[in-house]
Structure formats: structure tokens, C-alpha cells
Design an enzyme around this catalytic site. Structure first.
Site, PDB file in Angstrom:
ATOM      1  N   ASP A  64       0.801  -1.227   0.000  1.00  0.00           N
ATOM      2  CA  ASP A  64       0.000   0.000   0.000  1.00  0.00           C
ATOM      3  C   ASP A  64       0.836   1.281   0.000  1.00  0.00           C
ATOM      4  O   ASP A  64       0.333   2.344  -0.362  1.00  0.00           O
ATOM      5  CB  ASP A  64      -0.941   0.019   1.223  1.00  0.00           C
ATOM      6  CG  ASP A  64      -0.200  -0.180   2.537  1.00  0.00           C
ATOM      7  OD1 ASP A  64       1.026  -0.334   2.513  1.00  0.00           O
ATOM      8  OD2 ASP A  64      -0.861  -0.191   3.604  1.00  0.00           O
ATOM      9  N   HIS A  65       2.089   1.194   0.383  1.00  0.00           N
ATOM     10  CA  HIS A  65       2.900   2.417   0.501  1.00  0.00           C
ATOM     11  C   HIS A  65       3.594   2.787  -0.816  1.00  0.00           C
ATOM     12  O   HIS A  65       3.405   3.858  -1.350  1.00  0.00           O
ATOM     13  CB  HIS A  65       3.966   2.238   1.584  1.00  0.00           C
ATOM     14  CG  HIS A  65       3.458   2.442   2.975  1.00  0.00           C
ATOM     15  ND1 HIS A  65       2.497   1.658   3.541  1.00  0.00           N
ATOM     16  CD2 HIS A  65       3.797   3.357   3.922  1.00  0.00           C
ATOM     17  CE1 HIS A  65       2.255   2.076   4.775  1.00  0.00           C
ATOM     18  NE2 HIS A  65       3.036   3.107   5.032  1.00  0.00           N
ATOM     19  N   ASP A 119       4.067  -0.953  11.259  1.00  0.00           N
ATOM     20  CA  ASP A 119       3.576   0.366  10.886  1.00  0.00           C
ATOM     21  C   ASP A 119       2.970   0.998  12.128  1.00  0.00           C
ATOM     22  O   ASP A 119       2.217   0.337  12.860  1.00  0.00           O
ATOM     23  CB  ASP A 119       2.513   0.264   9.784  1.00  0.00           C
ATOM     24  CG  ASP A 119       2.241   1.637   9.216  1.00  0.00           C
ATOM     25  OD1 ASP A 119       2.762   1.942   8.134  1.00  0.00           O
ATOM     26  OD2 ASP A 119       1.520   2.414   9.875  1.00  0.00           O
ATOM     27  N   ARG A 379      -0.362  12.955   9.952  1.00  0.00           N
ATOM     28  CA  ARG A 379       0.953  13.563  10.206  1.00  0.00           C
ATOM     29  C   ARG A 379       1.162  14.760   9.299  1.00  0.00           C
ATOM     30  O   ARG A 379       0.870  14.684   8.111  1.00  0.00           O
ATOM     31  CB  ARG A 379       2.065  12.549   9.952  1.00  0.00           C
ATOM     32  CG  ARG A 379       2.060  11.484  11.003  1.00  0.00           C
ATOM     33  CD  ARG A 379       3.254  10.566  10.948  1.00  0.00           C
ATOM     34  NE  ARG A 379       3.141   9.704  12.104  1.00  0.00           N
ATOM     35  CZ  ARG A 379       3.476   8.422  12.130  1.00  0.00           C
ATOM     36  NH1 ARG A 379       4.007   7.853  11.072  1.00  0.00           N
ATOM     37  NH2 ARG A 379       3.320   7.726  13.239  1.00  0.00           N
ATOM     38  N   SER A 535       6.913   7.467  12.669  1.00  0.00           N
ATOM     39  CA  SER A 535       6.852   6.166  11.989  1.00  0.00           C
ATOM     40  C   SER A 535       7.593   5.064  12.736  1.00  0.00           C
ATOM     41  O   SER A 535       8.503   5.308  13.515  1.00  0.00           O
ATOM     42  CB  SER A 535       7.455   6.350  10.601  1.00  0.00           C
ATOM     43  OG  SER A 535       8.004   5.158  10.129  1.00  0.00           O
ATOM     44  N   ARG A 537       9.357   2.925  11.103  1.00  0.00           N
ATOM     45  CA  ARG A 537      10.364   2.437  10.145  1.00  0.00           C
ATOM     46  C   ARG A 537      11.687   2.106  10.833  1.00  0.00           C
ATOM     47  O   ARG A 537      12.320   2.969  11.437  1.00  0.00           O
ATOM     48  CB  ARG A 537      10.548   3.443   9.006  1.00  0.00           C
ATOM     49  CG  ARG A 537      11.016   4.812   9.422  1.00  0.00           C
ATOM     50  CD  ARG A 537      10.927   5.820   8.273  1.00  0.00           C
ATOM     51  NE  ARG A 537       9.553   6.167   7.976  1.00  0.00           N
ATOM     52  CZ  ARG A 537       9.147   7.343   7.519  1.00  0.00           C
ATOM     53  NH1 ARG A 537      10.004   8.297   7.272  1.00  0.00           N
ATOM     54  NH2 ARG A 537       7.874   7.584   7.290  1.00  0.00           N
TER      55      ARG A 537
HETATM   56  C1  MIC Z   1       4.091   6.565   8.132  1.00  0.00           C
HETATM   57  O1  MIC Z   1       2.927   6.907   8.216  1.00  0.00           O
HETATM   58  O2  MIC Z   1       5.041   7.293   8.467  1.00  0.00           O
HETATM   59  C2  MIC Z   1       4.409   5.174   7.602  1.00  0.00           C
HETATM   60  C3  MIC Z   1       5.007   5.351   6.280  1.00  0.00           C
HETATM   61  O3  MIC Z   1       3.221   4.451   7.448  1.00  0.00           O
HETATM   62  C4  MIC Z   1       5.331   4.518   8.602  1.00  0.00           C
HETATM   63  C5  MIC Z   1       5.935   3.268   8.160  1.00  0.00           C
HETATM   64  C6  MIC Z   1       7.066   3.448   7.219  1.00  0.00           C
HETATM   65  O4  MIC Z   1       7.870   4.355   7.376  1.00  0.00           O
HETATM   66  O5  MIC Z   1       7.170   2.623   6.333  1.00  0.00           O
HETATM   67  C7  MIC Z   1       4.711   4.259   9.978  1.00  0.00           C
HETATM   68  O6  MIC Z   1       3.853   5.001  10.370  1.00  0.00           O
HETATM   69  O7  MIC Z   1       5.175   3.385  10.707  1.00  0.00           O
HETATM   70 FE1  SF4 Z   2      -0.049   4.919   4.988  1.00  0.00          FE
HETATM   71 FE2  SF4 Z   2       1.285   5.643   7.200  1.00  0.00          FE
HETATM   72 FE3  SF4 Z   2      -0.184   7.396   5.825  1.00  0.00          FE
HETATM   73 FE4  SF4 Z   2      -1.381   5.504   7.159  1.00  0.00          FE
HETATM   74  S1  SF4 Z   2      -0.142   7.139   8.014  1.00  0.00           S
HETATM   75  S2  SF4 Z   2      -1.875   6.152   5.094  1.00  0.00           S
HETATM   76  S3  SF4 Z   2       0.005   3.800   6.916  1.00  0.00           S
HETATM   77  S4  SF4 Z   2       1.666   6.353   5.111  1.00  0.00           S
END
Ligand code: MIC
Ligand code: SF4
Length: 645
Positions: A64-65, A119, A379, A535, A537
Site C-alpha cells: 500500500d505504501h 507500521d 501527520r 513512523s 520504520r
Molecule cells: C508513516 O505513516 O510514516 C508510515 C510510512 O506508514 C510509517 C511506516 C514506514 O515508514 O514505512 C509508519 O507510520 O510506521
Molecule cells: Fe499509509 Fe502511514 Fe499514511 Fe497511514 S499514516 S496512510 S500507513 S503512510
């Protein structure tokens, strides 16, 4: 003494440690989820552990990313994840099927179960009474292998909801209100449990919006009871059999209690560049806007989309505004297509995006220079949209939609009569984009397909006897993992390639950091409070590991990032006296003498000598039995390998 809902579920899953606040406990994990940006690493780690088939009740790999294929990298990663999933007993949600949290809630989540996901927004599952926690990829790999997941036994905060939301005030405003009160670090070490009469007035998607964005509080997770509303939702998803009623005991004891009267809430927005920079719409005023994005795992349910369609019906998006809409899942998109709402959106001039994270992770739709973008996301960290000076405001879908029409920030209450969306008694169910794993007897014949972008896990080493190196970087408070390891369309395709992605580590703060760290060989990073928020990550720990970072010394850490540092074998240290932050400058030579011996002996207060200015700085090294062994071994992978021997 009665139990909270959190305690009930944790008690049913505890496999290690004792129920003492602040102590580490290990819990059995029923379900896991991964997404593609963290998933490749998680599955490489899982493979390295040598467990043939997952031991969880259900593990799901979502794509999905990284759904923008502007080169072979993402496409290769999708193939790798699909094949590894098939081989090892994991369900595979194909690209186009939707955002992991939305799909998991619809198709897999179950009250009373534990879920960890690579995530940070995994707590979405708390909307149906799960203990759902965001974790690093390696923790998810261990859980898939049958290992326990470790958390600090949390403090439990009761949020007593009373009253009922006024027309055009939304679940998003509830969580923005909580963020205004608690801030982005106020939830650290806590589970937020929602109770009270007001709960009944909220549907499952509304509850999930609230638990999803609880991640922004730094909380371990958030949870709602499982009640008749939950049952109806699961029934409409043809999964009533997983329903169990769950709630806290009447006499449950909480660490903190707060009441929110839903009737008193007003439309809110989180202003740039932090989710807790919350103001009322009246306070901000009728600001002109350039872009509106509706979607993300926080606000992309059918309910959200139907409200948006209702507002857009028969109207045209303001000429100065670009409106993008990404429904959260194939189910949502399909239902919008079938009931005509999609046509309304298209007619109004919305740019319909695929069901994926998209603009939320900087995958397209970056705003214009200095552009003001209203987003229903969770975010708004600086630069995350892909435009460094973009000004992102986090708002409800209702507010976003009405503002897209007027071109200025608009209070949705001006829309007049309330729109009441009736949750469907049956969702459109078609799981044809979820590929089940191979049967056990066919597993061996499944070939794992690896592209050239997939590079192995970086080299680790056991904790050194003495750390003697320079400070390669000094940063301030509230550093996010988007600072440490930025995302976006250019960098995300490198998530399976730590050597390549490391060249972007901390470049948001200091372009020269990767080169400097490499040339120093070994180094220490110094930071302020709430270091590593955002995140999950693990790349934000693996890139520093690759660049030779041995320790990170800060005023305080965000939960998941601290765990990721430990998993990567990087020593997490905090100042005993926060003022000592001022006694280290970038470039100073620092020594932690006999650190291995001290950690082995369980010494929690160490001394860092700043050779450049002669100061001795007391620092805390708070490691429990297990985390201590992980650090000594050089990280969780080495620790797990050793313990499997
Ligand atoms: C995000 O919202 O920052 C992400 C991308 O979903 C991350 C995960 C990632 O960095 O792959 C998260 O929230 O953990
Ligand atoms: Fe995707 Fe993270 Fe954004 Fe949710 S917050 S939509 S998991 S990138």
C-alpha cells in the site's frame, strides 16, 4: 479489584514477566501485519531466522505504501513480498486492495486478539477492541516466528466519553482534542482506553479514526470496547463469528482519568508542522487554501467518503484548489462505484487516486511552493508532503470537503442540516485481491523472487568494550523518523537497500551527515526530547547502524524508535540531567569506557567523558534482562539466532 479492558487482553496473552507498571512484559501475538515499505526488511529478517512457516493465527502482508512504479525497485519488492508470503504461510493483500489498516479492520481484525504491525498506525485495530501495536519489522518477524513481543507494562488512561458529537463535528476532532491536551509525547508508556456513554454514539470507523491517530500521542496503543456496534460491523463484514463482547470492569482502576464531552467539541485543525499544534477553525480564520487531500488510514472509510460525496454533490471544486481523494480500500472504492458516490466526486472535479497511502507518505500530490494543503491524514511533519515549505493542516473529511468547494478554510457547520450516514448492513465483500499462502505440502516448491535492489541486512557487531568516537550530529527536540530517514517517491524505492537509503539519512537536517558519519567510521548522535517520534520504520535505526552509529544520547525517546535502536544493536542513552545536553557539541570526542562490562553487570548509570571539553556527563542506560542481552549480542537478529542455537 476490577480490570481495565487493556489488562484483560494483556493478561490473556502474557508469556513473560509480571504485571508491574513500568516493567517489561512479553505477550503472545495472535496476528501480524506488514506493509511494503517496512515489509521487505521484515521478511528478510524472518528468512534469516530460519522458521519455515509463520506460527501466528493470521499474518498478512499488504502492499500500500510504495505503489508508484517509476522504476523496477517497487515492483520487484512487491514480487518478493508476494512470493515470500506464499512460501511461509502469510496472506498477501495485492497492490490496489487498499491501505493495510483499513483492510485489516474490514477483513481480519478481531476483538480481544493481539496484533503487531510494522507500521505505527497499527492501533487502528483498537477500534474493534484489539490490542494492536506498531512495532519495528524485526519485532514483527520474531512474532511471526512464534516469539513474544515485549512492551513496557503501560499506564492506562481512561478517556470517559460523554454526550454526542454535534452535526458536522467529527471523530477527527475528538482525537485532535486529545492531542491538544496530551501533546505528541503525552501518550508515551500509556494505553488510552475509551469508555463511557459517548462510546455508543460512535461507529466502528469513527472509533478507528481515534485509535489510529492515537499513534501521534506516542501512546503504546488505544482501545475501544467491543460492543453491539462492533458486532453489527463484523456482521456486515460477514465475520460475526469473531465477535466477542469486551469492556472494562465497572470498578477497574486507571492511572489517569479524563472526561471529554463530545457535545462540546468544535471543528479543529492541527497546524503546521505538528499533529498537536491544534487550533479551532475560528482561531485560524478563513485562510485561503491550495490543495485538499482526503484519504489515508485515518479517514478513508466508506462513512468518511459518503460524507464527502454528500458535500460535493452537484458542486465544483474551487478553481484555485486541487482536490485529491483516495478511498481506503477496494471495498470502499467498490461501494462508492456501486452506489453512485464515485460519480458525484468525479463530477465535482476530484482527482481520484488508487486505494493506497499515496500523498500521506509523499508519494505524489506534493503541494505547490508554500502551498496550503488541508489533509485528512495523521501527520504534518515538515517536508513529509514532499514540498519542503508546504503548509499541511490536518482536518476532518467534512471540513476538507467543504473547504475544497469554497477555496478557504471553512467551518463545516455552515453546511446546515446534518447528514446522517447509516452504516450498511452488508458491505460488498470480495477478497479476490487477497492471496492465501501455499498449502504446507506445496511450500517447498514456491520460489522466492528477489530483485537486484534487495540487499541483505547490514552487518552488526557485539557491543564494543569501550565506545570512543566523535559526535557526528547534534539535533534538537521532537526529531521524527521522517527527519532520520525521509520517505517520499524518490527515497521509498530504496527501503530494501540499506547501503543506498543510508545516503539520505538525516539529510533533512544536515545534507552532509551520511558522508561525515561514514568518514568518522564510528560515531554517536546527540538529540533532545521525544527523539524518533512518528513512523515505526526500522530504517531510521538500520541506516545509522550502517553508517557506524554506536550510541544515541538524547533527553528522551519515542517508544518504537528506542526499540528499533536496541534491535539494531545501537545503545540508547538518556541524559541524567537534561542541561548536560548543552555540554556536547557536534564534532566533540566522546568516550564511554568499559561500556560492555557495565552493561553486562546491569549498571544503569554510565559516564560519558567529553574529551574535547573535559566534562564528565552522567547518562542512563536502562536495559532490562532481555534488551541488555540484545544489545550485548549486537541486535535482535543476532540475539534470536543465538537463542535458537
Ligand atoms: C508513516 O505513516 O510514516 C508510515 C510510512 O506508514 C510509517 C511506516 C514506514 O515508514 O514505512 C509508519 O507510520 O510506521
Ligand atoms: Fe499509509 Fe502511514 Fe499514511 Fe497511514 S499514516 S496512510 S500507513 S503512510
Amino acid at each position: 479489584m476490577g480490570l481495565t479492558l487493556t489488562e484483560k487482553i494483556l493478561k490473556a496473552h502474557i508469556v513473560d514477566g509480571e504485571f508491574v507498571k513500568g516493567q517489561e512484559i512479553g505477550i503472545r501475538i495472535d496476528q501480524t501485519l506488514t506493509q511494503d515499505a517496512t515489509g521487505t526488511m521484515a521478511y528478510l529478517e524472518f528468512e534469516a531466522m530460519g522458521v519455515p512457516r509463520v506460527k501466528t493465527e493470521r499474518s498478512v502482508a499488504y502492499i500500500d505504501h510504495n505503489t508508484l512504479q517509476s522504476g523496477f525497485e517497487n515492483a520487484d519488492d512487491h514480487r518478493f513480498i508476494g512470493s515470500v508470503a506464499k512460501k511461509h504461510g502469510i496472506y498477501f493483500s495485492r497492490p490496489g486492495n487498499g491501505i493495510c489498516h483499513q483492510v485489516h479492520l474490514e477483513r481480519f481484525g478481531a476483538p480481544g486478539k493481539t496484533l503487531i504491525g510494522s507500521d505505527s498506525h497499527t492501533p487502528t485495530g483498537g477500534g474493534i477492541g484489539m490490542i494492536a501495536i506498531g512495532a519495528g519489522g524485526l519485532d514483527v518477524a520474531v512474532a511471526m516466528g512464534g516469539g513474544a513481543y515485549y512492551i513496557t507494562y503501560p499506564k492506562i488512561v481512561k478517556v470517559e466519553l460523554t454526550g454526542k458529537l454535534s452535526p458536522w463535528v467529527s471523530a477527527k476532532d475528538v482525537i485532535l482534542e486529545v492531542l491538544r491536551w496530551l501533546s505528541v509525547k503525552g501518550g508515551v508508556g500509556k494505553v488510552i482506553e475509551y469508555c463511557g456513554e459517548g462510546v455508543k454514539t460512535l461507529s466502528v470507523p469513527e472509533r478507528a479514526t481515534i485509535t489510529n491517530m492515537g499513534a501521534e500521542l506516542g501512546a503504546t496503543t488505544s482501545i475501544f470496547p467491543s460492543d453491539e456496534t462492533t458486532r453489527q460491523f463484523l456482521k456486515a463484514q460477514k465475520r460475526e463469528e469473531v465477535y466477542v463482547p469486551l469492556s472494562a470492569d465497572e470498578d477497574a482502576v486507571y492511572d489517569e482519568v479524563v472526561e471529554i464531552n463530545l457535545s462540546e467539541l468544535v471543528p479543529l485543525a492541527a497546524c503546521p508542522h505538528s499533529p498537536d499544534n491544534v487550533k479551532t477553525i475560528a482561531e485560524i480564520g478563513a485562510m485561503k487554501i491550495d490543495q485538499v487531500c482526503i484519504g489515508s488510514c485515518t479517514n478513508s472509510s466508506l462513512m468518511d467518503m459518503m460524507k464527502v460525496a454528500h458535500i460535493l454533490k452537484g458542486k465544483t471544486v474551487h478553481p484555485d484548489v486541487s482536490l485529491a481523494i483516495a478511498p481506503g480500500s477496494k471495498q470502499v472504492l467498490n461501494m462508492l462505484a456501486q452506489n453512485g458516490a464515485l460519480a458525484i466526486m468525479i463530477d465535482a472535479g476530484a482527482r481520484i487516486l488508487e486505494s493506497a497511502c499515496g500523498p500521506c507518505i509523499g508519494m505524489g500530490q506534493s503541494p505547490n511552493s508554500k502551498g496550503i494543503s488541508l489533509r485528512t491524514f495523521n501527520r504534518n511533519f515538515e517536508g513529509r508532503s514532499g514540498t519542503k515549505d508546504g503548509q499541511v493542516y490536518l482536518v476532518s473529511p467534512e471540513l476538507a470537503a467543504v473547504s475544497a468547494l469554497t477555496g478557504v478554510l471553512t467551518d463545516p457547520r455552515t453546511l446546515g442540516d446534518e447528514f446522517v450516514f447509516e452504516m450498511p448492513s452488508e458491505f460488498v465483500i470480495n477478497d479476490n485481491m487477497i492471496v492465501p499462502p501455499a498449502a504446507e505440502e506445496e511450500m517447498d516448491s514456491v520460489e522466492v523472487l528477489r530483485g537486484p535492489n534487495i540487499k541483505p541486512f547490514p552487518k552488526t557487531a557485539p557491543l564494543m568494550d569501550t565506545i570512543d568516537c566523535g559526535c557526528s550530529l547534534k539535533v534538537g527536540d521532537n526529531i521524527t523518523t521522517d527527519h532520520v530517514m525521509p520517505a517520499g517517491a524518490k527515497i521509498l524505492p530504496l527501503r530494501s537497500n540499506i547501503p543506498a537509503i543510508s545516503n539520505y539519512c538525516f539529510t533533512v537536517c544536515d545534507e552532509n551527515f551520511p558522508e561525515r558519519a561514514k568518514s568518522m567510521g564510528e560515531s554517536i548522535i546527540v538529540g533532545g526530547s521525544n527523539y524518533g517520534q512518528g513512523s515505526s520504520r526500522e530504517h531510521a535505526a538500520l541506516a545509522p547502524l550502517y553508517l557506524g552509529v554506536k550510541a544515541v544520547l538524547v533527553k528522551s525517546f519515542a517508544r518504537i524508535h528506542r526499540a528499533n535502536l536496541i534491535n539494531a544493536g545501537i545503545l540508547p542513552l538518556t541524559f541524567v540531567n537534561e542541561n548536560d545536553y548543552d555540554s556536547i557539541s557536534q564534532g566533540d570526542e566522546l568516550v564511554i569506557a568499559d561500556v560492555r562490562k557495565a552493561v553486562t553487570e546491569g549498571v544503569t548509570e554510565l559516564t560519558i567523558v567529553n574529551k574535547t571539553n573535559g566534562r564528565s556527563i552522567p547518562v542512563l542506560c536502562e536495559l532490562s534482562g532481555r534488551t541488555k542481552d540484545i544489545i550485548l549480542a549486537g541486535g535482535l537478529l543476532d540475539y534470536t539466532r543465538e537463542s535458537l542455537k
